[in-house]
Design an enzyme around this catalytic site. Structure first.
Site, PDB file in Angstrom:
ATOM      1  N   VAL A   1       0.822  -1.210   0.000  1.00 29.96           N
ATOM      2  CA  VAL A   1       0.000   0.000   0.000  1.00 29.96           C
ATOM      3  C   VAL A   1       0.856   1.259   0.000  1.00 29.96           C
ATOM      4  O   VAL A   1       2.041   1.227   0.304  1.00 29.96           O
ATOM      5  CB  VAL A   1      -0.963   0.008   1.209  1.00 29.96           C
ATOM      6  CG1 VAL A   1      -1.891  -1.168   1.154  1.00 29.96           C
ATOM      7  CG2 VAL A   1      -0.186   0.003   2.529  1.00 29.96           C
ATOM      8  N   GLU A   2       0.223   2.390  -0.331  1.00 22.92           N
ATOM      9  CA  GLU A   2       0.882   3.700  -0.420  1.00 22.92           C
ATOM     10  C   GLU A   2       2.061   3.670  -1.402  1.00 22.92           C
ATOM     11  O   GLU A   2       3.082   4.314  -1.200  1.00 22.92           O
ATOM     12  CB  GLU A   2       1.380   4.156   0.962  1.00 22.92           C
ATOM     13  CG  GLU A   2       0.280   4.441   1.967  1.00 22.92           C
ATOM     14  CD  GLU A   2      -0.214   5.880   1.887  1.00 22.92           C
ATOM     15  OE1 GLU A   2       0.076   6.552   0.877  1.00 22.92           O
ATOM     16  OE2 GLU A   2      -0.890   6.323   2.823  1.00 22.92           O
ATOM     17  N   GLY A   3       1.929   2.914  -2.485  1.00 23.19           N
ATOM     18  CA  GLY A   3       2.996   2.781  -3.464  1.00 23.19           C
ATOM     19  C   GLY A   3       3.789   1.513  -3.229  1.00 23.19           C
ATOM     20  O   GLY A   3       4.440   1.371  -2.196  1.00 23.19           O
TER      21      GLY A   3
END
Length: 822
Positions: A500-502
């Site tokens: 998540v978040e990249g």
């Protein structure tokens, strides 16, 4: 020999001037003075004149602007403008959105350590500490992670009510809007403690306090939006989510196909100008329970209703859940870590322009808004989650390894287990320092674009390594899920944080160095900006100043890298005490090496560097581990240089420097231009690679710290939920450690006597009876051994279930309905 002396003096003065970054006039004056001295002392006149001519040929054209500007700088400006890779609008926004902090010093090749040391020690406010000691502690006691993850696949109604009532969703909301108004450090500490008992709860609390409607409204919302939504978000009347990720573009907001067309429509009984939205989002945390949806989409105005631009750009909006056409899909199941997550869809969903975050004024500015707020989210939620899980894993596994015995010996005494324990302790110490450093940067008012990516990537990667090592040590205790298992769910959840978040692969290979190389470099961004100045004379002067500053910078770093390599970084001014000064010198060396390699890569590859992801990733690893080592040293200084922490510090620093040299080695051995790679190797590693992975002796010290009560272990445990309650098996195991150690001499005495005896008792209780009768142990010592047996059984026991209990509630319901129908 007299012939060589002037040239040796010339080179020596040049090297000294470059090392200390003296200005060109100072270098010229020093060189001239030394050459005159050589001549007076009997050096060859011809050689001295030749060296003087070389000095003049360099100094005169560079020192005289009437020569330098038209004949040197102007042609170089034309060449630079041609090779300069064009910056897209999205790249430009990304570069301008973040601020540069300590990472800029690391890119300088000559870090000013006073800048780091003068940063204030991260300290919680009184109300933040009270919240941790009160509502957070109480919430942790209420959490039954097995009930959440297996039985209910959700938080209980009591947990949801407690979280909302105590404003956990409003930690970042200012007090004037009814929130708690916590600093980034306070937010970090809360998420860290919750993550030590349940990643589901920490995610549920973390997301509303990360990238989402509250964060975006605080920075960009209209006053009307703030007044209406922030109080409702703070007290839980609104549960937020943010829709960015989609099936076709992931989290790349610049490529999302979701769109909104400016048109007119009905809203609250009135005809207004608004946007008709069509979108398809997935992996949206809290979507299934959200009442307020933040949405990213590309906005178009084909009829010119709000201006003359048709493609307005990425825009952010707020959608109440009950907006006509909004569809909340069924829940997703993220690796048996069932935080609320699912898809959001909509077709021709109409909202007025007043629902755009920031109103019409911020239409098309969504990419800038996301870049700024994403850096804050990456700095807090994921690093804090990794820190909480890793710290709890370290102290609980250390206690388990001391209590659990095989072949009459604590398993932590076996060297194989000791290696894993050392990694757990060192990585947990590192994650804790790095997570706190990134939170402190946000608390100081920075927008840490590069540190946030460093923290997100490395905390989650090290967290995954800790989770793996914990599972390896626990063995069957780790793989059998149930209420007694404190490690299995963390191991399952580790890939979620990686993703998540990249995704971490992209974060490492594209973002850390790709953004840092320009944003953190002391000259490159200035040079790029100089080429865009409208006035030709000003453009030439600015480019001239930055170009020659950059050239001097590059020469200095080449000299510094070579000197530090030749001296093995054992010489040179450095801060710290007698114990840490060597570490600062090492980091000075690697900072110069990074700056040299980065400059060479950008010069030779230009815009192609962004496609050399292996090279970019390795140079990013160098920058990252420089930043990590700095965070470790800052923590050590802030804690008052505790001698007890030195094994943890040493292991972590040696691990970081080993990774730095490994990354530099990989970058230079695979450099696209092989002769340049060989030259860089000679400058960076003139004596070869010297950094070593932490030694077994050091690993033994770290493992021993985890397996016995001491102040270093206590400091590592600060901020996690250690209360030994029914629903906290890790806390219980940790609480057993002091009593288990006190019982060890009695246990050894008893087992030795039992082995040399001829008693026939086989069960433990009967053996204890015999031991008291024979005088091997006293009655009090018998109680000690009985208590040790109870603690050991609790520490090593696993759960078992009826087959029906292992079936999901939905499956049991469906199966029951089918049988009834039959």
């Amino acid at each position: 020999m007299s012939i060589a002396i002037p040239f040796i003096a010339f080179l020596l003065i040049g090297a000294i001037a470059a090392y200390h970054r003296l200005r060109l006039p100072v270098w010229a004056a020093l060189t001239a003075t030394v050459l005159v001295a050589c001549w007076l002392l009997g050096a060859s006149g011809a050689a001295t004149v030749a060296a003087g001519v070389v000095t003049a040929l360099i100094a005169v054209p560079l020192l005289l602007p009437q020569i330098r500007l038209p004949f040197i700088t102007k042609p170089l400006l034309g060449f630079y403008t041609k090779i300069l890779p064009p910056l897209s609008e999205t790249e430009r926004v990304a570069l301008e959105a973040g601020t540069v902090g300590w990472e800029g010093q690391l890119f300088s090749g000559k870090p000013d350590w006073d800048v780091l040391h003068h940063q204030p020690k991260p300290t919680l406010r009184a109300d933040e500490q009270a919240f941790l000691d009160g509502p957070v502690e109480e919430l942790c006691k209420m959490i039954n992670d097995w009930q959440i993850t297996h039985v209910d696949a959700d938080l209980s109604p009591a947990l949801w009510d407690f979280i909302k009532k105590n404003k956990f969703f409003g930690m970042i909301v200012p007090k004037e809007y009814g929130g708690l108004g916590f600093t980034a450090l306070g937010n970090h500490k809360v998420i860290q403690k919750l993550a030590s008992i349940s990643s589901v709860v920490s995610s549920t609390v973390g997301v509303p306090n990360s990238l989402g409607p509250a964060e975006l409204l605080m920075h960009y919302g209209t006053q009307e939006q703030k007044d209406h939504y922030l109080p409702r978000l703070a007290d839980g009347r609104e549960v937020p989510c943010f829709g960015l990720t989609g099936p076709w573009a992931g989290s790349d907001a610049t490529s999302i196909p979701d769109f909104g067309i400016v048109t007119t429509g009905e809203w609250n009984g009135a005809r207004v100008v608004g946007v008709k939205l069509t979108f398809d989002k997935r992996y949206i945390t809290l979507a299934p329970v959200a009442s307020l949806i933040g949405l990213a989409f590309r906005m178009y105005d084909p009829d010119g209703l709000i201006g003359d631009k048709q493609d307005i750009g990425i825009t952010l909006a707020l959608l109440p859940r009950d907006t006509a056409g909004v569809e909340i899909g069924r829940r997703a199941m993220p690796l048996n870590s069932p935080f609320q997550n699912g898809p959001i869809r909509g077709k021709d969903v109409f909202i007025p322009l007043s629902q755009l975050i920031g109103g019409e004024a911020y239409a098309g500015k969504g990419w800038q808004m996301l870049v700024e707020c994403l850096s804050i989210g990456r700095s807090i939620t994921l690093p804090s989650t990794a820190s909480g899980g890793s710290k709890m894993g370290a102290i609980a596994t250390g206690a388990y390894a001391r209590i659990r015995k095989q072949f009459g010996l604590s398993i932590g005494r076996f060297e194989g287990v000791e290696e894993a324990l050392a990694r757990i302790g060192g990585n947990a110490y590192t994650i804790s320092a790095l997570a706190e450093a990134s939170a402190a940067a946000v608390a100081r008012g920075e927008l840490p674009a590069v540190p946030s990516t460093i923290s997100k990537y490395h905390c989650t990667e090290m967290g995954r390594e800790v989770a793996t090592d914990v599972m390896d040590i626990l063995g069957g205790k780790g793989i059998i899920l149930g209420p007694r298992n404190f490690a299995g769910r963390n191991w399952q959840a580790a890939p979620i944080m990686i993703t998540v978040e990249g995704a971490n692969i992209m974060t490492r290979s594209l973002m850390i160095f790709g953004q840092g190389a320009i944003l953190c470099h002391p000259w490159v961004l200035k040079e790029m900006k100089a080429t865009t100045l409208p006035d030709p004379d000003e453009r030439l002067r600015e480019f001239d100043k930055n170009l020659f500053g950059h050239i001097g910078f590059a020469i200095s770093n080449a000299v510094r890298a070579l000197w530090f390599g030749l001296s093995s970084a054992k010489l040179g001014a450095a801060p710290g005490d007698a114990y840490t000064r060597r570490y600062y010198r090492k980091l000075n060396r690697y900072s110069a090496a990074l700056a040299l390699c980065a400059d060479t890569s950008m010069l030779l590859l230009g815009g192609k560097l962004k496609f050399k992801e292996s090279l970019s990733g390795r140079l990013g690893d160098v920058l990252s581990n420089l930043y990590i080592a700095s965070a470790l040293l800052k923590r050590y200084e802030d804690e008052g240089r505790p001698a007890a922490d030195q094994p943890l510090l040493a292991w972590s620093i040696h691990n970081a420097t080993f990774k730095i040299e490994k990354a530099l080695s990989g970058a230079l051995r695979n450099f696209p231009f092989r002769p340049v790679g060989w030259l860089l190797w000679a400058l960076v590693f003139p004596l070869g690679r010297r950094a070593q992975y932490p030694s077994d002796r050091l690993g033994h010290k770290v493992a021993s710290l985890l397996m016995s009560p001491n102040e270093a272990r206590d400091r590592l445990a600060v901020g996690v939920f250690t209360t030994p309650c029914e629903n906290n098996p890790a806390g219980r195991i940790n609480s057993y450690l002091p009593k288990a150690i006190l019982a060890e001499p009695v246990e050894r005495k008893f087992l030795k006597a039992l082995k040399n005896s001829d008693i026939e008792a086989h069960d433990f209780a009967s053996q204890l009876d015999e031991g008291v009768r024979e005088g091997w142990i006293t009655a009090d010592e018998r109680k000690q051994l009985e208590e040790l047996r109870v603690m050991t059984i609790d520490a090593i026991s696993v759960d078992d279930f009826d087959a029906q209990e292992l079936r999901s509630a939905g499956y049991r319901h469906d199966a029951g309905a089918d049988r009834a129908a039959a």
